[in-house]
Design a protein around this motif. Sequence first.
Motif, PDB file in Angstrom:
ATOM      1  N   HIS A 331       0.645  -1.165   0.065  1.00 35.55           N
ATOM      2  CA  HIS A 331       0.201  -0.196   0.367  1.00 35.55           C
ATOM      3  C   HIS A 331       0.974   1.580  -0.017  1.00 35.55           C
ATOM      4  CE1 HIS A 331      -3.789  -2.602   0.157  1.00 35.55           C
ATOM      5  NE2 HIS A 331      -3.803  -2.628   1.406  1.00 35.55           N
ATOM      6  N   GLU A 332       2.241   1.534  -0.517  1.00 39.67           N
ATOM      7  CA  GLU A 332       2.616   2.455  -0.782  1.00 39.67           C
ATOM      8  C   GLU A 332       3.259   2.864  -2.549  1.00 39.67           C
ATOM      9  OE1 GLU A 332       3.798   4.286   1.944  1.00 39.67           O
ATOM     10  OE2 GLU A 332       3.089   2.844   3.245  1.00 39.67           O
ATOM     11  N   SER A 333       4.026   3.471  -2.717  1.00 45.81           N
ATOM     12  CA  SER A 333       3.678   3.782  -4.441  1.00 45.81           C
ATOM     13  C   SER A 333       5.316   3.156  -4.290  1.00 45.81           C
ATOM     14  CB  SER A 333       3.919   4.544  -4.831  1.00 45.81           C
ATOM     15  OG  SER A 333       5.407   5.549  -3.954  1.00 45.81           O
ATOM     16  N   VAL A 334       6.341   3.101  -3.213  1.00 45.41           N
ATOM     17  CA  VAL A 334       7.511   3.006  -3.546  1.00 45.41           C
ATOM     18  C   VAL A 334       7.838   1.542  -1.684  1.00 45.41           C
ATOM     19  CG1 VAL A 334       8.782   3.991  -4.903  1.00 45.41           C
ATOM     20  CG2 VAL A 334       8.987   4.929  -2.722  1.00 45.41           C
ATOM     21  N   VAL A 349      15.022  -7.898  -8.312  1.00 44.76           N
ATOM     22  CA  VAL A 349      14.098  -7.804  -9.470  1.00 44.76           C
ATOM     23  C   VAL A 349      13.437  -6.593  -8.609  1.00 44.76           C
ATOM     24  CG1 VAL A 349      11.982  -8.865 -10.282  1.00 44.76           C
ATOM     25  CG2 VAL A 349      13.580 -10.393 -10.089  1.00 44.76           C
ATOM     26  N   LEU A 350      12.674  -7.428  -7.256  1.00 47.80           N
ATOM     27  CA  LEU A 350      11.710  -6.213  -7.052  1.00 47.80           C
ATOM     28  C   LEU A 350      12.280  -4.677  -7.143  1.00 47.80           C
ATOM     29  CD1 LEU A 350      10.397  -8.534  -3.386  1.00 47.80           C
ATOM     30  CD2 LEU A 350       8.932  -7.191  -5.990  1.00 47.80           C
ATOM     31  N   GLU A 351      13.729  -4.447  -6.391  1.00 48.44           N
ATOM     32  CA  GLU A 351      14.346  -3.154  -6.013  1.00 48.44           C
ATOM     33  C   GLU A 351      14.500  -2.717  -7.381  1.00 48.44           C
ATOM     34  OE1 GLU A 351      17.232  -4.291  -1.802  1.00 48.44           O
ATOM     35  OE2 GLU A 351      17.760  -5.006  -3.927  1.00 48.44           O
ATOM     36  N   SER A 352      15.054  -3.503  -8.410  1.00 47.62           N
ATOM     37  CA  SER A 352      14.739  -3.109  -9.458  1.00 47.62           C
ATOM     38  C   SER A 352      13.458  -1.966 -10.313  1.00 47.62           C
ATOM     39  CB  SER A 352      15.902  -3.337 -10.656  1.00 47.62           C
ATOM     40  OG  SER A 352      14.314  -4.640 -11.201  1.00 47.62           O
ATOM     41  N   ILE A 353      12.398  -2.261  -9.373  1.00 48.40           N
ATOM     42  CA  ILE A 353      11.141  -1.787  -9.847  1.00 48.40           C
ATOM     43  C   ILE A 353      10.315  -1.024  -8.634  1.00 48.40           C
ATOM     44  CG2 ILE A 353       8.638  -2.627 -10.965  1.00 48.40           C
ATOM     45  CD1 ILE A 353       9.959  -5.395 -11.582  1.00 48.40           C
ATOM     46  N   ILE A 354      10.713  -1.942  -7.816  1.00 44.06           N
ATOM     47  CA  ILE A 354       9.172  -0.520  -7.074  1.00 44.06           C
ATOM     48  C   ILE A 354      10.409  -0.253  -6.278  1.00 44.06           C
ATOM     49  CG2 ILE A 354       7.419  -2.199  -7.392  1.00 44.06           C
ATOM     50  CD1 ILE A 354       7.910  -3.427  -4.936  1.00 44.06           C
ATOM     51  N   SER A 355      11.941   0.291  -5.899  1.00 46.73           N
ATOM     52  CA  SER A 355      12.344   1.186  -5.257  1.00 46.73           C
ATOM     53  C   SER A 355      11.741   2.220  -5.584  1.00 46.73           C
ATOM     54  CB  SER A 355      14.022   0.762  -4.692  1.00 46.73           C
ATOM     55  OG  SER A 355      14.605   0.615  -6.467  1.00 46.73           O
ATOM     56  N   SER A 356      12.472   3.549  -4.046  1.00 40.65           N
ATOM     57  CA  SER A 356      12.584   5.027  -4.652  1.00 40.65           C
ATOM     58  C   SER A 356      13.324   5.309  -5.860  1.00 40.65           C
ATOM     59  CB  SER A 356      12.704   5.902  -3.770  1.00 40.65           C
ATOM     60  OG  SER A 356      11.873   5.434  -2.761  1.00 40.65           O
ATOM     61  N   GLU A 357      14.851   4.614  -6.072  1.00 42.89           N
ATOM     62  CA  GLU A 357      15.739   4.996  -6.748  1.00 42.89           C
ATOM     63  C   GLU A 357      15.323   4.405  -7.977  1.00 42.89           C
ATOM     64  OE1 GLU A 357      19.623   6.010  -7.802  1.00 42.89           O
ATOM     65  OE2 GLU A 357      18.520   6.386  -5.849  1.00 42.89           O
ATOM     66  N   GLU A 441      11.967  13.501  -5.202  1.00 43.83           N
ATOM     67  CA  GLU A 441      11.150  13.169  -7.272  1.00 43.83           C
ATOM     68  C   GLU A 441      10.124  13.451  -6.969  1.00 43.83           C
ATOM     69  OE1 GLU A 441       9.954  10.521  -8.274  1.00 43.83           O
ATOM     70  OE2 GLU A 441      10.447  10.685 -10.273  1.00 43.83           O
ATOM     71  N   SER A 442       8.913  12.692  -6.377  1.00 47.52           N
ATOM     72  CA  SER A 442       7.839  13.027  -6.520  1.00 47.52           C
ATOM     73  C   SER A 442       7.281  13.398  -4.699  1.00 47.52           C
ATOM     74  CB  SER A 442       7.120  11.260  -6.140  1.00 47.52           C
ATOM     75  OG  SER A 442       7.989   9.707  -6.095  1.00 47.52           O
ATOM     76  N   PRO A 443       5.746  13.008  -4.732  1.00 45.32           N
ATOM     77  CA  PRO A 443       5.851  12.718  -3.520  1.00 45.32           C
ATOM     78  C   PRO A 443       5.571  12.042  -2.581  1.00 45.32           C
ATOM     79  CG  PRO A 443       3.722  13.979  -4.895  1.00 45.32           C
ATOM     80  CD  PRO A 443       4.671  12.710  -5.938  1.00 45.32           C
ATOM     81  N   ASN A 444       5.668  12.376  -1.137  1.00 43.58           N
ATOM     82  CA  ASN A 444       5.821  11.375  -0.063  1.00 43.58           C
ATOM     83  C   ASN A 444       5.242   9.575  -0.500  1.00 43.58           C
ATOM     84  OD1 ASN A 444       7.857  11.423   1.373  1.00 43.58           O
ATOM     85  ND2 ASN A 444       6.341  12.473   3.507  1.00 43.58           N
ATOM     86  N   SER A 445       6.158   8.976  -0.619  1.00 40.73           N
ATOM     87  CA  SER A 445       4.932   7.536  -0.895  1.00 40.73           C
ATOM     88  C   SER A 445       3.917   7.150   0.314  1.00 40.73           C
ATOM     89  CB  SER A 445       6.775   5.982  -1.504  1.00 40.73           C
ATOM     90  OG  SER A 445       7.503   5.923  -0.189  1.00 40.73           O
TER      91      SER A 445
END
Length: 511
Positions: A331-334, A349-357, A441-445
């Motif tokens: 339930h978070e954007s990242v 895999v997950l870090e390459s998609i849903i991490s802030s970086e 870079e974007s609103p707080n996740s």
Amino acid sequence: MESIHFNLEAVDLEYVIRVQRGPLPEKSWHIYKRYNDFVTLHNAFQTSGLPLPLPPKKLLGNMDREFIAERRVALQNYLNIVLMNPILASSLSVKRFLDPDNYSTPFHELALQHVSMALRSEANYEVVKPIPEIGWRLRKHYFLVKNRVNPQDELLLAWVEHGPDKYMDEKELQASFKTIGSLRHPYIQSIEFLSCNEVGGFVTRGLNNAGSLRDLICSAKPKLQFMKKYTNPKQCKPLPVSDVALFGHQILEALMFLHEKGLPFGHLHSGNIVIENHKVKLLDIENGVLGLPSYYRPYFVQHRKIQTLEAVDVYCFGHVLFEMIFGHPLHESVCDNLSPNCPSLLRSVLESIISSEACKKGLPTIGALLSHPFFNNSSYDSSHSERPHFKYSTHTKEALRLAWQKTESRLKEEQKMKQEQLHKQQQQQVLANGKSPERSESPNSTSTATSAGTVTPPTVPMEFPAAPPLPPPVSTSDVGAHVERAALLGSICNFNKAKLRPAVTPVSTHN
């Protein structure tokens, strides 16, 4: 809910809420609610089993100014928590609470009328009964239907209205639907019958009694109401790592096929996947053509690097992986704090998609994910009993290409507006707090109400400004801070009815 409006002469209290749909401040309005309206809303959530913090009633002293201030903060917190839950935020009760003018329509009755009219010309199909509220979309309705030729087969018909990204005229839409009906792939659920008109479209598929991937994870009965199934499931269970790798590989193959054929998905989530004989089957491939908003749109609209439909599919895929391996949705954007028990290959895999970086720098392609060691297992059976098939005319191909182009353009524009909105909020924080906010870079996740298509509203320090203009929303981590509480109570104690102006908290909603 940043302000309270009350009439001392009538000894009556009303809470003023400013509601905003999407990123445009112009699309906003005020609603006025009494405490009993919150109680009615709260009662609608009882089937969820969630312990929501509605402040209790008080018979004596409920006009005390300090009590009014405390209750207002508590109701603000209650509303924020409701909107941070994607399932509650998607419910008709919340929509009618925040936007009564647009959600008083009898949606289900209208859907039944459209379906009945469409099936009049189809002698082979008839509606058996409705299955209410099994999905998250308010304007999507499900019916059990039967084919008179094979009456023993259970079929599920889904009717939905067009969404904001519908860019084809009716002729182009009919041609696209006809083409989608002929699509065949081992990892995409086949369609029995489909049709559309100027209002929406319906699709009939075979009924999978095991339900969706989300039903499997939540140990839920497929035909139960969406809120009852998923809001507070009692027996969530993650999938074995081997199944996550296998199903992930199959999903990626289906996505690769769709993108190669010019039909990006954009609607991947665990509710749009069924498992049959240990194989995934993607559902609702037609959603993009109908212009419907994605389940995860409020998440990826926060990240300007997710601007293509391929990036959208990859991002949604990351959320599905997370849900499969941990047994609950993100339930978070990242997510930057994966469990240490997460297998190392899956972690990468997950870090390459849903991490802030990753969301700042860009996501991998579908092809790159397919070649990742976690999915690139030589033991996977690449032979299929069903040969993939999808062909369409040059005219339909061009119509689809233009529709996807407009869909991406609208996404980019909304992301740009959100960034501008964030920048303004940060500047307002500087003025309000006398210090610079953290750059992002974007609103707080923070949690986002995905199912509702809403972004979680910031909690605003409670205060009564003495004169307009109304103060815009500022950041919210200090809602209960003593400094702001003291300011609030001081303002109430110095109450001057001639100078009092309501302040409001924005609550974002989306159709």
